[in-house]
Design a protein around this motif. Structure first.
Motif: not given
Length: 573
Positions: A497-499, A506-510
């Motif tokens: 869910n965080i992902a 659009e924080h793709l590294d996270d």
């Protein structure tokens, strides 16, 4: 008020509460609004009386609705040359309702007319003065030289007294040379002899400039008054004027100078149900407060209800606002016939009203006072019975009544069950895209019985609403809660869910780091749905970074897991 109806409350307490709205300076400071049609009716009847007709107006309405205030405002207009009249203002008292002619005797003792009527220049003959003095033992010593009257039969004596009292009114009318307006407040407490005299008066003075105005509560009328009113209505000799509740515009006019916010004014109007006295009392306490005067008055009336009616009313207060018969019967624990009889009584006296097959409190404030005066054990028992009755409904209806079940289980002290139904209600609100209500219910579920799963549910609602940042913060809290419990599968769900929240931002590294952390825990045996979601997230991230082949690989793996384990193609948690 409907809240203030019924029974025979202690006279001193009721009199204090009843007269206060009419005569206290605080009450008179409030503007007099509405009642235009009622004033027009009184004006019309006054005009007819001035032409030489005997007129009758029956002014009805609950306590505090403004019968006395209407009389005060209207009678104040009878002092002009065009509307001049002689006013006789009487009040019936419960404590004296057994005494013959009690309101008249009180008026005689307080009025200057007694000295004028019992003097050498009186318009009354000595014989008539003697008849009147039979009713006024306190005055007999002053005029002991009047002739002694012969002993008569009860019927002869009754008729002679009726005529003597009637002659008093005729003497006053002749002396003033103006129509007479006789107002009797709380006429439902009139004694039988006074009521019989009204009947005599209407026939005897049919061609006399006279207006008889009786103010009373119809649900508390004695059999004698009820019979007389029914006959007058049948004969069409009386005008009936029933005072309704103030509408919202009229109530707003009363509250105009109160300094209250608009939303509080709306609340006060709903709580008062448009009763001026109740509204006045509510304006004098802090927001959400219940005036002690109203609490005392409601208690007085409830105390005089039959025991079964009180129990049914307590159950209704717990079920309010939606009160259906079957749930009410099961909640109060009474038989069908007992519940029906109690409902008949409660609707007769005006505590409850029947609306489209259900019941409701005519005055919401009564339900509030009833609930606040329940003992802890009784409140819990009633809420538990109410919850059990509601649960008997079909499964399809549960989402619709889940909010009620939250209230009842919480009231019964069963917090876990209350939290369970708060989650069901929250999910229903989410499906209806009522995000604020869904969030409120999720928070309520956590407050009642906090678990990581309920916190996760709150985050999912926030995510779907579009509050990505707040949702991600909630999910991280859940992640640490699951880790503290050594619940690896729960921790993996929190990671996913965080992902998902990171993907929406659009924080793709996270997205990559949290998904990989989930994959290190998940396997097809313990959570195939979670594993499928991980591949969906990685597929979306790869597509956004232009890695088409990698995206296709993850998409294919998610589809395979969905087919193998019969999962939805886009699993959502």
């Amino acid at each position: 008020m409907v809240l203030l109806r019924s029974g025979n409350p202690t006279s001193s307490a009721l009199l204090s509460a009843r007269r206060q709205p009419s005569h206290s300076s605080a009450s008179l400071a409030l503007p007099f609004v509405g009642r235009q049609s009622e004033r027009t009716l009184l004006d019309t009847e006054m005009q007819l009386a001035a032409r030489g007709e005997f007129r009758i107006v029956l002014l009805t309405g609950e306590i505090g609705i403004g019968k006395s205030r209407l009389w005060q405002e209207w009678s104040a207009t009878l002092t002009t040359p065009r509307k001049r009249a002689t006013i006789i203002d009487m009040l019936a008292l419960e404590v004296m309702q057994g005494a013959p002619f009690a309101p008249l005797l009180i008026w005689f003792n307080q009025s200057s007319w007694s000295r004028q009527l019992f003097s050498s220049s009186s318009l009354l003959s000595p014989t008539l003065q003697g008849e009147i003095l039979r009713l006024l033992p306190t005055l007999q010593l002053r005029w002991s030289d009047l002739p002694q009257l012969p002993v008569q039969s009860k019927e002869e004596e009754r008729l002679r007294i009726f005529e003597a009292v009637t002659q008093v009114l005729l003497a006053i009318q002749k002396y003033e040379d103006a129509p007479v307006v006789l107002f009797l407040d709380d006429a439902h407490w009139s004694d039988t002899m006074m009521i019989q005299w009204f009947d005599y008066l209407a026939q005897r003075l049919s061609s006399t400039p006279f207006l008889l105005l009786l103010a009373y509560r119809s649900e508390e009328t004695s059999p004698a008054l009820a019979a007389l009113v029914a006959r007058w209505r049948y004969q069409r000799v009386a005008q009936h004027c029933s005072l309704p509740h103030l509408n919202e515009e009229e109530a707003q006019a009363i509250m105009e100078s109160s300094g209250k916010a608009a939303i509080e004014k709306q609340y006060l109007y709903r709580q008062s149900a448009g009763n001026p006295y109740v509204l006045r009392e509510l304006l004098q306490v802090p927001a959400g407060g219940v005036p002690a005067s109203l609490v005392d008055l409601v208690r007085l009336h409830i105390a005089h209800l039959p025991e079964t009616a009180r129990q049914v009313m307590q159950a209704a207060a717990v079920l309010e606002p939606g009160i259906d018969f079957e749930t009410l019967r099961k909640t109060c624990g009474r038989s069908e016939d007992e519940t029906l009889d109690a409902l008949d009584e409660l609707t007769r006296v005006g505590f409850l009203v029947e609306l489209k097959g259900q019941y409701a409190f005519a005055q919401p404030l009564v339900a509030t006072i009833m609930r606040e005066n329940l003992s802890g054990p009784r409140r819990s028992a009633l809420h538990r019975r109410a919850a059990e009755a509601c649960e008997l409904m079909t499964v399809e209806q549960l989402p619709l009544i889940a909010r009620q079940l939250v209230v009842h289980y919480q009231g019964a002290g069963e917090r876990e069950q209350a939290a369970h139904y708060a989650e069901i209600a929250a999910e229903h609100a989410r499906m209806m895209t009522d995000w604020e209500e869904a969030i409120r219910l999720c928070l309520q579920a956590r407050t009642l019985a906090s678990t990581p799963a309920r916190t996760l549910h709150l985050g999912q609602v926030l995510l779907e609403k579009g509050d990505f940042e707040e949702a991600q913060t909630i999910f991280k809290v859940v992640f640490h809660e699951y880790q503290a419990r050594e619940d690896q599968q729960g921790a993996a769900r929190a990671c996913l869910n965080i992902a998902l929240a990171a993907l929406r931002k659009e924080h793709l590294d996270d997205v990559s780091s949290w998904t990989q952390q989930a994959l290190s825990i998940l396997n097809t045996e313990n959570d195939p749905a979670g594993l499928a979601l991980a591949h969906v997230l990685l597929s979306s991230m790869s597509s956004m970074t232009g890695r088409v082949q990698e995206a296709e690989h993850h998409r294919a793996e998610a589809a395979r897991l969905a087919r193998t384990h019969n999962l939805p193609l886009n699993p959502v948690f």
